[in-house]
Structures are given as structure tokens and as C-alpha cells.
Design a protein around this motif. Structure first.
Motif, short mmCIF file in Angstrom:
data_model
loop_
_atom_site.label_atom_id
_atom_site.label_comp_id
_atom_site.label_asym_id
_atom_site.label_seq_id
_atom_site.Cartn_x
_atom_site.Cartn_y
_atom_site.Cartn_z
N THR A 199 0.83 -1.20 0.00
CA THR A 199 0.00 0.00 0.00
C THR A 199 0.87 1.25 0.00
O THR A 199 0.62 2.21 -0.75
N VAL B 104 -10.14 -8.65 4.19
CA VAL B 104 -9.67 -7.62 3.25
C VAL B 104 -8.74 -8.21 2.19
O VAL B 104 -7.90 -7.52 1.62
N LEU C 164 -16.58 -7.79 2.10
CA LEU C 164 -15.85 -6.67 1.51
C LEU C 164 -16.49 -6.19 0.22
O LEU C 164 -16.61 -4.98 -0.01
N GLN D 285 -17.83 -2.38 -0.38
CA GLN D 285 -17.31 -1.48 -1.41
C GLN D 285 -18.39 -1.08 -2.42
O GLN D 285 -18.32 0.00 -3.00
N LYS E 52 -9.65 4.21 2.77
CA LYS E 52 -9.08 2.86 2.86
C LYS E 52 -9.86 1.83 2.05
O LYS E 52 -9.26 0.92 1.46
N PHE E 53 -11.19 1.98 2.00
CA PHE E 53 -12.01 0.93 1.43
C PHE E 53 -12.69 1.30 0.12
O PHE E 53 -13.32 0.45 -0.50
N SER E 54 -12.55 2.55 -0.32
CA SER E 54 -13.16 2.96 -1.58
C SER E 54 -12.18 3.71 -2.48
O SER E 54 -11.93 3.29 -3.61
N PRO F 183 -8.81 1.56 -3.36
CA PRO F 183 -9.10 0.46 -4.29
C PRO F 183 -9.51 0.95 -5.68
O PRO F 183 -9.12 0.35 -6.69
N MET G 43 -5.92 -2.24 -1.41
CA MET G 43 -6.64 -1.94 -0.19
C MET G 43 -5.82 -1.01 0.71
O MET G 43 -4.59 -1.10 0.75
N CYS H 54 -6.35 -1.08 3.93
CA CYS H 54 -6.41 -1.75 5.23
C CYS H 54 -5.95 -3.18 5.03
O CYS H 54 -6.32 -3.84 4.05
#
Length: 342
Positions: free
Chosen positions: A108, A148, A213, A217, A301-303, A306, A312, A314
Motif C-alpha cells: 500500500t 480484506v 468486503l 465497497q 481505505k475501502f473505496s 481500491p 486496499m 487496510c
């Protein structure tokens, strides 16, 4: 390499001692007063492998908490002079004993630091660093790597992955060219398993899925204006502990220390959870409320990551759950977000 490599437990100390003798700086988990964290070691006897997760990640090895970028000064003619940091002076480094979730966190960081502009500082450190992870045999209720896309035996972000064997030894999975060069350089400490022999691998930890997940998302983009952020953020203190312990948070601030005549410019860790993070010089703050800052953390972190970088933000290490002074449970929050209607 097309054969199985074994690292005997009895050879582990000698391997790390060999790294130190070869002028490598070694970071490894060290226990002090029941707290395990990654530290630079000068004696392999100081490390511990009996832990589920360290309090802090090893992120600071490649992305220091405070990092000098350059120095400035004025000469006798009052002309400004800049002295850039020499990235070639960074030491050869080994990070030993990270968990697979932490190793994937470096991917990341790399995605962010090579996104629109290659960060010379991060890339120089990563080039000189070998990451050796150890698969997890144990987990606790706060671990959620599988939710994740990770796992207790995943090799993403590692150069070498050590898989525990029945007698305390390790099966070595060579993940990268850097890992291959490491095994070649320190070949005396590894063994090749005979083709006719078998090894008894120990099972990795069982980490159940904690939330969906894909569903999360799918729902997030439509929830930007949802009141769920206000409800969840009521417990948040904005202390930044989650960000500073997170292996994949990358927020930083640039600060100058010194006088008009001379000083240094620093890059320092920061957090989007801090009220000053987005404060403009004009006094305007586009994220003036804690609920907006909590939304930003989750969405980023999640949208956002990615969508933009295909990675990701996270890794499911669980540090934010273990240490939040307000008892906020990210997994519970994500589960609620996935279920809320837009």
C-alpha cells in the motif's frame, strides 16, 4: 529456486548474526515489559517470536515518523543554499519476523509513493531492505486479514515467507528476486530439503471472515451523505492512535525547523483524523467535523484507494481495534456500513 529450502530453528540466530556482520541493520520484534514492537537489534538473542501482533508495525523502517528531506542555510552574501538528503547513504536493512498483514502493508505504501510521483526516499529504503515475514500460527478476535483479501499465510509484500514446520523449523518461500539474492548470500544458514523427503507444515491460524468486503465497497459510494458517519463518530476522540499504529496509513505533513538563516525540512507522520489536517490558512476547514474525518478514513481505505490504485488501504492487522482508547471497533462499523440503506 526449484527446490525446497529449510531454515532450521537452530540456524536462525546465526542467520541474523550474519546479517549484522554483513553491515545490515536488522529490525525484529523485541519484547519489553510485555509489549512487543519492532526495534533495531544488535544481538539476535533479544528478539521474540512468541507474539500474535506487535503493538506498532514496522512501517517506520521504510517510512520514518520524522524524516529529514533537506537542509537550508544562507551564506555570507545572504544567498540561500540547499543541501539535499543523500538517499544513497541509506543502510542495507533486514526486517525480520513481520506478519503477512504487515508485509502487505508495504505494498500500500509503495502504491501511494509511486502513484503520480516516485518518492525517492521510500524507494531508496525499499531497494535496500529485505522483508522476511513469518506465517501466523495464532490469531486473536481482532485479526481480520481474510476479510480484506489477505491471509495468515499470504506472501504479498514479502521477499521471503517463513512457514512454520512441526519441529520448530521453517519452510522458506522465496517470493522475490531480492529474497532469492538473500538466500544465495546467506546460503550457509539454509538447507535444501532432499527431493524424496517430506516436511510436516503446521497449519496457519484460522481467521474467519468478519464482513463482506464486496458488499461494503459496493455500498460505500452512495453513503457519502449518510448520517451513519455522525452516529459512528460520536465515540471517536480524534487522537490519531489508529493512524499511527496502522501499517498502511500514509498521511504526512511537511514542517520546517530552524530560523530564517538555517534549518531543516521534515516529513512527519500525520492523520486525516486530526482537526488541523485540512485546516486552510484562511481558517476554512473542509472537514471541520469529526464525522467528516471518520468518513474520510473509511472511504479512503475501502473505496478511494481500491478505485484509484487497485489496492486496499487496510490489511486487517487489528491494531486499531486493540488500542482505540474509546473502544471503537472498525469491523463492527464496517459491518453496519455494509448493511445501511443509502
Amino acid at each position: 529456486m526449484n527446490h525446497t529450502i529449510i531454515l532450521r530453528r537452530k540456524n536462525l540466530t546465526a542467520l541474523l548474526a550474519g546479517c549484522l556482520a554483513a553491515a545490515r541493520k536488522v529490525y525484529a520484534p523485541v519484547r519489553k515489559n510485555e509489549v512487543v514492537t519492532f526495534q533495531s537489534i544488535d544481538d539476535p538473542a533479544h528478539i521474540t517470536l512468541d507474539y500474535i501482533q506487535t503493538v506498532q508495525s514496522a512501517k517506520h523502517v521504510l517510512f520514518p515518523r520524522a524524516e529529514e528531506l533537506f537542509r537550508y542555510s544562507t551564506d555570507e552574501n545572504n544567498q540561500l543554499r540547499l543541501e539535499d538528503r543523500d538517499v544513497n547513504s541509506f543502510e542495507e536493512t533486514v526486517i525480520f519476523g513481520v506478519r503477512p498483514c504487515d508485509a502487505s502493508g508495504f505494498l500500500t505504501l509503495e502504491a501511494v509513493f509511486t502513484w503520480d510521483y516516485p518518492d525517492a526516499f521510500y524507494l531508496a529504503r525499499r531497494e535496500k531492505c529485505t522483508i522476511i515475514s513469518i506465517a501466523c500460527q495464532q490469531a486473536d478476535p481482532w485479526c481480520f486479514c481474510t476479510s480484506v483479501g489477505g491471509g495468515p499465510g499470504h506472501s504479498r509484500g514479502s521477499d521471503l515467507l517463513l512457514l512454520p514446520l512441526a519441529e520448530g523449523d521453517y519452510l522458506v518461500e522465496v517470493v522475490s528476486d531480492k529474497g532469492r539474492h538473500f538466500v544465495t548470500e546467506f546460503a550457509a544458514h539454509f538447507e535444501s530439503q532432499p527431493a524424496e523427503a517430506t516436511v510436516q507444515r503446521l497449519a496457519v491460524a484460522d481467521v474467519p471472515l468478519r464482513f463482506d468486503l464486496e458488499k461494503l465497497q459496493t455500498r460505500l459510494p452512495a453513503l457519502f451523505n449518510s448520517d451513519i458517519w455522525t452516529k459512528q463518530a460520536q465515540a471517536c476522540l480524534g487522537c490519531g492512535a489508529c493512524a499511527f499504529l496502522c501499517p498502511s496509513c500514509v498521511c504526512f505533513d511537511i514542517q520546517d525547523e530552524g530560523t530564517q538563516e538555517n534549518g531543516i525540512r521534515l516529513r512527519c507522520w500525520d492523520s486525516c483524523g486530526f482537526s488541523l489536517f485540512t485546516l486552510h490558512t484562511s481558517g476554512h476547514n473542509p472537514r471541520s467535523e469529526q464525522c467528516q474525518r471518520w468518513r474520510q478514513r473509511v472511504m479512503h481505505k475501502f473505496s478511494y484507494l481500491p478505485d484509484r490504485l487497485k489496492i486496499m488501504g487496510c490489511v486487517g492487522c487489528g491494531r486499531c481495534l486493540r488500542t482505540c482508547p474509546a473502544g471503537m471497533d472498525l469491523v463492527e462499523c464496517l459491518t453496519a456500513i455494509a448493511e445501511v440503506s443509502a
